[in-house]
Design a protein around this motif. Structure first.
Motif, mmCIF file in Angstrom:
data_model
loop_
_atom_site.group_PDB
_atom_site.id
_atom_site.type_symbol
_atom_site.label_atom_id
_atom_site.label_comp_id
_atom_site.label_asym_id
_atom_site.label_seq_id
_atom_site.Cartn_x
_atom_site.Cartn_y
_atom_site.Cartn_z
ATOM 1 N N TYR A 389 0.815 -1.214 0.000
ATOM 2 C CA TYR A 389 0.000 0.000 0.000
ATOM 3 C C TYR A 389 0.849 1.264 0.000
ATOM 4 O O TYR A 389 0.335 2.368 0.091
ATOM 5 C CB TYR A 389 -0.947 0.027 1.204
ATOM 6 C CG TYR A 389 -1.957 -1.101 1.221
ATOM 7 C CD1 TYR A 389 -2.328 -1.761 0.060
ATOM 8 C CD2 TYR A 389 -2.547 -1.501 2.411
ATOM 9 C CE1 TYR A 389 -3.250 -2.798 0.079
ATOM 10 C CE2 TYR A 389 -3.478 -2.537 2.443
ATOM 11 C CZ TYR A 389 -3.816 -3.187 1.268
ATOM 12 O OH TYR A 389 -4.730 -4.209 1.292
ATOM 13 N N GLY A 390 2.163 1.087 -0.069
ATOM 14 C CA GLY A 390 3.049 2.235 -0.194
ATOM 15 C C GLY A 390 3.915 2.482 1.025
ATOM 16 O O GLY A 390 3.612 2.046 2.147
ATOM 17 N N ALA A 391 5.014 3.159 0.777
ATOM 18 C CA ALA A 391 5.918 3.630 1.823
ATOM 19 C C ALA A 391 6.527 4.927 1.323
ATOM 20 O O ALA A 391 6.387 5.282 0.147
ATOM 21 C CB ALA A 391 6.999 2.595 2.114
ATOM 22 N N ILE A 463 24.601 1.772 5.403
ATOM 23 C CA ILE A 463 23.475 0.977 5.873
ATOM 24 C C ILE A 463 22.174 1.664 5.465
ATOM 25 O O ILE A 463 22.165 2.817 5.038
ATOM 26 C CB ILE A 463 23.498 0.772 7.405
ATOM 27 C CG1 ILE A 463 23.289 2.098 8.133
ATOM 28 C CG2 ILE A 463 24.783 0.114 7.863
ATOM 29 C CD1 ILE A 463 23.127 1.954 9.623
ATOM 30 N N ALA A 464 21.059 0.955 5.598
ATOM 31 C CA ALA A 464 19.733 1.524 5.359
ATOM 32 C C ALA A 464 18.866 1.263 6.578
ATOM 33 O O ALA A 464 19.211 0.449 7.446
ATOM 34 C CB ALA A 464 19.104 0.906 4.114
ATOM 35 N N LEU A 465 17.746 1.959 6.637
ATOM 36 C CA LEU A 465 16.816 1.782 7.755
ATOM 37 C C LEU A 465 15.396 1.830 7.204
ATOM 38 O O LEU A 465 15.054 2.754 6.453
ATOM 39 C CB LEU A 465 17.034 2.877 8.808
ATOM 40 C CG LEU A 465 16.357 2.721 10.178
ATOM 41 C CD1 LEU A 465 17.055 3.592 11.222
ATOM 42 C CD2 LEU A 465 14.876 3.061 10.158
ATOM 43 N N ILE A 466 14.581 0.832 7.552
ATOM 44 C CA ILE A 466 13.181 0.837 7.130
ATOM 45 C C ILE A 466 12.293 0.661 8.349
ATOM 46 O O ILE A 466 12.688 0.035 9.347
ATOM 47 C CB ILE A 466 12.880 -0.252 6.072
ATOM 48 C CG1 ILE A 466 12.897 -1.652 6.687
ATOM 49 C CG2 ILE A 466 13.856 -0.151 4.908
ATOM 50 C CD1 ILE A 466 12.381 -2.728 5.745
ATOM 51 N N THR A 467 11.068 1.209 8.280
ATOM 52 C CA THR A 467 10.183 1.175 9.451
ATOM 53 C C THR A 467 8.739 1.432 9.060
ATOM 54 O O THR A 467 8.468 2.046 8.022
ATOM 55 C CB THR A 467 10.628 2.231 10.485
ATOM 56 O OG1 THR A 467 9.753 2.190 11.623
ATOM 57 C CG2 THR A 467 10.596 3.635 9.908
ATOM 58 N N ILE A 483 5.728 2.460 6.132
ATOM 59 C CA ILE A 483 5.444 1.186 5.468
ATOM 60 C C ILE A 483 4.055 0.696 5.842
ATOM 61 O O ILE A 483 3.715 0.601 7.033
ATOM 62 C CB ILE A 483 6.515 0.140 5.822
ATOM 63 C CG1 ILE A 483 7.827 0.489 5.103
ATOM 64 C CG2 ILE A 483 6.064 -1.281 5.474
ATOM 65 C CD1 ILE A 483 9.007 -0.369 5.483
ATOM 66 N N THR A 484 3.239 0.431 4.825
ATOM 67 C CA THR A 484 1.878 -0.046 5.051
ATOM 68 C C THR A 484 1.620 -1.295 4.221
ATOM 69 O O THR A 484 2.068 -1.392 3.080
ATOM 70 C CB THR A 484 0.835 1.032 4.682
ATOM 71 O OG1 THR A 484 1.079 1.478 3.341
ATOM 72 C CG2 THR A 484 0.891 2.206 5.619
ATOM 73 N N PRO A 485 0.873 -2.259 4.785
ATOM 74 C CA PRO A 485 0.306 -2.268 6.133
ATOM 75 C C PRO A 485 1.409 -2.348 7.204
ATOM 76 O O PRO A 485 2.463 -2.924 6.957
ATOM 77 C CB PRO A 485 -0.557 -3.532 6.165
ATOM 78 C CG PRO A 485 -0.743 -3.951 4.753
ATOM 79 C CD PRO A 485 0.468 -3.469 4.027
ATOM 80 N N GLU A 486 1.120 -1.793 8.354
ATOM 81 C CA GLU A 486 2.076 -1.823 9.447
ATOM 82 C C GLU A 486 2.125 -3.216 10.078
ATOM 83 O O GLU A 486 1.247 -4.061 9.869
ATOM 84 C CB GLU A 486 1.720 -0.773 10.501
ATOM 85 C CG GLU A 486 0.374 -0.985 11.194
ATOM 86 C CD GLU A 486 0.145 0.010 12.320
ATOM 87 O OE1 GLU A 486 0.864 -0.085 13.332
ATOM 88 O OE2 GLU A 486 -0.750 0.865 12.201
ATOM 89 N N SER A 548 -4.823 4.163 8.390
ATOM 90 C CA SER A 548 -3.470 3.827 7.963
ATOM 91 C C SER A 548 -2.707 5.069 7.499
ATOM 92 O O SER A 548 -3.297 6.112 7.188
ATOM 93 C CB SER A 548 -3.547 2.811 6.830
ATOM 94 O OG SER A 548 -2.261 2.511 6.349
ATOM 95 N N ALA A 549 -1.387 4.920 7.405
ATOM 96 C CA ALA A 549 -0.546 6.028 6.951
ATOM 97 C C ALA A 549 -0.921 6.491 5.554
ATOM 98 O O ALA A 549 -0.826 7.680 5.241
ATOM 99 C CB ALA A 549 0.925 5.623 6.999
ATOM 100 N N TYR A 550 -1.337 5.582 4.678
ATOM 101 C CA TYR A 550 -1.673 6.013 3.317
ATOM 102 C C TYR A 550 -2.975 6.795 3.273
ATOM 103 O O TYR A 550 -3.315 7.383 2.253
ATOM 104 C CB TYR A 550 -1.684 4.845 2.335
ATOM 105 C CG TYR A 550 -2.809 3.851 2.468
ATOM 106 C CD1 TYR A 550 -4.040 4.063 1.885
ATOM 107 C CD2 TYR A 550 -2.613 2.661 3.175
ATOM 108 C CE1 TYR A 550 -5.075 3.143 2.008
ATOM 109 C CE2 TYR A 550 -3.626 1.731 3.303
ATOM 110 C CZ TYR A 550 -4.853 1.978 2.716
ATOM 111 O OH TYR A 550 -5.860 1.064 2.838
#
Length: 557
Positions: A389-391, A463-467, A483-486, A548-550
């Motif tokens: 659903y997107g980030a 490095i990278a970081l995702i959440t 990031i969705t869905p959480e 949701s965030a989206y």
């Protein structure tokens, strides 16, 4: 014309003697009962430099309203400091405070029948919270930004709030001494005003100027200057004018003006929080704005501003070169901004800019379109099996365009922070911080601490970081949030295990967990969502209503 459409329901209603008696008690005279009443709401409180001066602004605005033949009534709503709560459990309240702000302003204005509204925000969530209330009320309204802070200074270098966060990482690797570390903290914030870079507060303030809900220069006039005082002195004229002409927020905040706001924010290299707040503002205005529309604008607008956190300059430097209107005028001239949108001056954006000087590029603060910092935007809307659903990623180009690495998974920000400080994160890792989304956090906390520690430890390009949480406007590096869905709602991010390969492609705008569909299916069999982190109070109520965030994390869907 008084235009006391709403207040007259109290002041001229013979069946409400008690209400009128109370208005006399506030100091009103009989002739004041014929005047329009304007609510003046600020997020003033003493405990935060972004907000501690807002009562002075509200006093100046009240005087201006009185001089222009209206009645002004000051009231307060809450504010929460993102900078002070960052990295603590208090940050969970930051995004939810946006809804409290909107709810409280709506409650007061509708209860007391104010004819118009002036909103005076300071810190990040204050700004969209006030605008959402204005849209719900749809009465003549103007936003007056509290303004940004001046830069700090120590040891020959300009400082800002992010300097303090990054100093800890620098101290931990021995780059600076304990004394230098303490002096950076002492000198980073010299007085009142919101954080000075193109972080969330300045991003949103600039957006709202492009949207037309502030008068020109509001977003770039610093907190503690004569420019901000002059804005307050003049604001009575503008609110009186839009009251007389019945110009309302829904006349100003339209699909077209929101596109102007997004365009400016991308050109300025603004905060990723733009996405969540613009979506919420659009939904409140009943406008059907989708993530992909932000993506499309981003793909066609270059980054022109050399501003912190990714660049070198602050809002004070924008002010010194002529302010945000100069940049909007340049974008209008080059066809990136729609000039026929109405604003709170009663004129269009184009009309407001007629007498604004042309931009100069000699300071290297803003770059010309022929030589942009980046040919397209930094706010990447990305999709993939991790984020169907997107980030939202903030990729300026300095980090690279593709990152592939091995997952290091953490179910809280604190555990990730400890791993970074204890030097357990190595080159090639992808830090995964999950269960920190709107429901899982709860409140989708911002995470400036881990990104600042990463920068301070010289790991930003390694490095990278995702959440499923958010990043501060001060964050930079190869980071992906929203990031969705959480994880709390069963999103794929909940299934990631240590050592899994994650690929982030900022060219194709994808984020992929490199495991088979069969393995995903097997892992899902054993996935059990942890209990909510709260079981009472406001945050518990928030988990029950937040979208949701989206969808912008609004609570009134």
């Amino acid at each position: 014309m008084a235009n006391n459409t709403f207040s007259i329901k109290l002041t001229k209603n013979n069946t409400l003697p008690a209400a009128q008696a109370m208005l006399y008690a506030t100091g009103l005279k009989e002739y004041d009962f014929n005047k329009a009443q304007v609510g003046i709401v600020s997020n003033w409180y003493e405990g935060n430099p972004c907000n501690m001066h807002l009562h002075i602004i509200s006093n100046n605005i009240k005087s201006s309203i009185k001089k222009n033949g209206m009645v002004g009534f000051k009231f307060n709503t809450i504010g929460i400091s993102d900078g002070m709560s960052m990295g603590t459990s208090g940050m969970r309240y930051s995004l939810p405070s946006r809804e409290l702000i909107a709810d409280s302003i709506e409650s007061v204005v509708k209860t007391h029948h104010y004819d118009g509204l002036i909103g005076i925000p300071g810190c990040d969530k204050n700004i969209p919270g006030i605008v959402m209330a204005m849209l719900r009320l749809n009465r003549p309204s103007i936003l007056v930004y509290g303004g940004s802070i001046s830069s700090g200074y120590y040891n020959g270098k300009k400082l800002n709030i992010v300097s303090a966060f990054e100093a800890l990482g620098e101290k931990n690797i021995g780059k600076i001494t304990e004394l230098e570390y303490k002096n950076i903290i002492k000198h980073a914030c010299p007085g009142p005003g919101a954080c000075g870079g193109m972080y969330t507060a300045n991003t949103m303030a600039s957006c709202l100027e492009a949207m037309g809900i502030t008068i020109p220069y509001s977003s770039s006039s610093l907190a503690n200057t004569s420019f901000k005082k002059k804005e307050c002195i003049n604001i009575g004229y503008y609110i009186n004018n839009i009251l007389k002409n019945n110009i309302k927020p829904l006349d100003i905040i339209t699909y077209k003006s929101i596109k102007n706001a997004i365009t400016l924010a991308i050109a300025l290299g603004g905060s990723t929080n733009l996405v969540i707040h613009i979506l919420a503002i659009a939904k409140t205005a009943n406008l059907d704005l989708k993530l992909n529309e932000i993506k499309n604008i981003n793909n066609n607008v270059p980054i022109l501003a050399n501003l912190k956190p990714s660049g070198d300059f602050l809002m004070e430097d924008i002010q010194s070169m002529g302010g945000i209107p100069i940049i909007i005028k340049y974008l209008l001239k080059e066809g990136y901004i729609e000039g026929d949108c109405l604003t709170v001056t009663g004129n269009t954006i184009k009309k407001n800019l007629e007498n604004i000087p042309e931009i100069s590029f000699k300071e290297k603060i803003i770059y010309p379109l022929l030589r942009p910092i980046k040919k397209n935007g930094h706010i990447r809307i990305i999709y993939g099996n991790i984020a169907p659903y997107g980030a939202v990623a903030k990729i300026t180009g300095k980090e690279g365009d593709i990152f592939s690495g091995f997952a290091q998974v953490f179910n809280s920000e604190n555990s990730a922070n400890k791993a970074i400080i204890d030097k357990k994160i190595k080159e090639g890792d992808v830090i995964v911080i999950r269960y920190v989304g709107p429901r899982g956090g709860p409140g989708m906390p911002e995470m400036l601490k881990p990104t600042s520690y990463i920068m301070g430890a010289n790991l930003s390009k390694k490095i990278a970081l995702i959440t499923d949480g958010r990043f501060s406007g001060g964050s930079h590096g190869f980071v992906v949030g929203h990031i969705t869905p959480e994880a709390q709602n069963g999103g794929l991010i909940a299934l990631i295990e240590n050592g899994d390969i994650i690929i982030i492609d900022a060219i194709k705008n994808t984020i992929t967990l490199k495991i088979s569909k069969k393995e995903i299916k097997n892992r899902k069999k054993f996935l059990i969502a942890p209990p909510l982190r709260v079981n009472s109070g406001y945050l518990y109520k928030y988990t029950k209503t937040v979208s949701s965030a989206y969808n912008g994390c609004v609570t009134d869907m």
